[in-house]
Design a protein around this motif. Sequence first.
Motif, short mmCIF file in Angstrom:
data_model
loop_
_atom_site.label_atom_id
_atom_site.label_comp_id
_atom_site.label_asym_id
_atom_site.label_seq_id
_atom_site.Cartn_x
_atom_site.Cartn_y
_atom_site.Cartn_z
N VAL A 37 -0.74 -3.41 7.72
CA VAL A 37 -1.05 -4.57 6.88
C VAL A 37 -0.78 -4.24 5.41
O VAL A 37 -0.19 -5.04 4.68
CB VAL A 37 -2.51 -5.01 7.07
CG1 VAL A 37 -2.87 -6.12 6.08
CG2 VAL A 37 -2.73 -5.50 8.50
N ARG A 38 -1.21 -3.06 4.99
CA ARG A 38 -0.99 -2.66 3.59
C ARG A 38 0.51 -2.59 3.29
O ARG A 38 0.96 -3.03 2.24
CB ARG A 38 -1.65 -1.32 3.28
CG ARG A 38 -3.17 -1.33 3.39
CD ARG A 38 -3.78 -0.14 2.67
NE ARG A 38 -3.25 1.14 3.11
CZ ARG A 38 -3.72 1.82 4.15
NH1 ARG A 38 -4.72 1.33 4.88
NH2 ARG A 38 -3.21 2.99 4.48
N ALA A 39 1.28 -2.03 4.23
CA ALA A 39 2.72 -1.92 4.03
C ALA A 39 3.36 -3.30 3.94
O ALA A 39 4.25 -3.54 3.11
CB ALA A 39 3.35 -1.12 5.17
N GLY A 40 2.89 -4.23 4.79
CA GLY A 40 3.41 -5.58 4.76
C GLY A 40 3.09 -6.29 3.46
O GLY A 40 3.94 -6.98 2.87
N LEU A 41 1.86 -6.10 2.99
CA LEU A 41 1.46 -6.72 1.72
C LEU A 41 2.25 -6.14 0.55
O LEU A 41 2.69 -6.87 -0.34
CB LEU A 41 -0.04 -6.51 1.49
CG LEU A 41 -0.97 -7.38 2.32
CD1 LEU A 41 -2.41 -6.90 2.17
CD2 LEU A 41 -0.85 -8.85 1.91
N ARG A 42 2.44 -4.83 0.56
CA ARG A 42 3.19 -4.19 -0.53
C ARG A 42 4.62 -4.73 -0.56
O ARG A 42 5.17 -5.03 -1.63
CB ARG A 42 3.18 -2.67 -0.35
CG ARG A 42 3.94 -1.93 -1.46
CD ARG A 42 3.92 -0.43 -1.22
NE ARG A 42 2.68 0.18 -1.66
CZ ARG A 42 2.44 0.59 -2.90
NH1 ARG A 42 3.35 0.42 -3.86
NH2 ARG A 42 1.31 1.17 -3.21
N ALA A 43 5.24 -4.84 0.62
CA ALA A 43 6.61 -5.36 0.69
C ALA A 43 6.66 -6.80 0.21
O ALA A 43 7.58 -7.20 -0.53
CB ALA A 43 7.13 -5.25 2.12
#
Length: 216
Positions: free
Chosen positions: A16-22
């Motif tokens: 989720v964090r990776a998706g939000l950062r992207a």
Amino acid sequence: MSTPVRLLLCDDHAVVRAGLRALLSSADGIEVVGEAGSGEEALAVAGRVHPDVVLMDLQLGEGMDGVTATRRLTAGGPGGEGREVAPRVLVLTMFDTDADITRAIEAGATGYLLKAERPDELFTAIHSAASGRTALSAPVADRLLARMRSPHPTLSEREHEILGQLARGLGNREIARALFISEATVKTHLGRIYGKLGVETRSGAVAVAKERRLLQ
């Protein structure tokens, strides 16, 4: 050119964090300056990177939950040390029960968003939070308005019956037998009762029910 909003992500799921950062990398005026997978880590990282806004999930697994982390951040905890203003906290969660919303707002959250929001609404909410303006998902705003208009929750007849059984100290299986319904149905009704009363426990539900004279 204005200074970008410094954002800290806090969610216990790395994906989720990776998706939000992207996602946020495509947003104008927002810079992700840190990530955290727990409430404790959010406080530590905020103390180092001094974000303007913390995007906070409520359910963070074991340890400190999002509400507690929010309270400490907005009260000038580690994230606020050395700064005139503590970071704003914008809740981003899947949960929209009255209890979750109330706890987050009372803890000092500037906004409350659901993960079903469109990206542009998330971007706008982050900028609003950074400016100290309240940002709420439409369903959350509706629930808050409904609660303000009707401060005393309306329970269904079945919910009143289950609440009465709770007050007698019965467990889910005993309640199911007494009312001739399944345990799964009892759990569903309990979830609705907790949400309407703004509580999280059986004892809390009984205490609020007595206070508001909801028990027959």
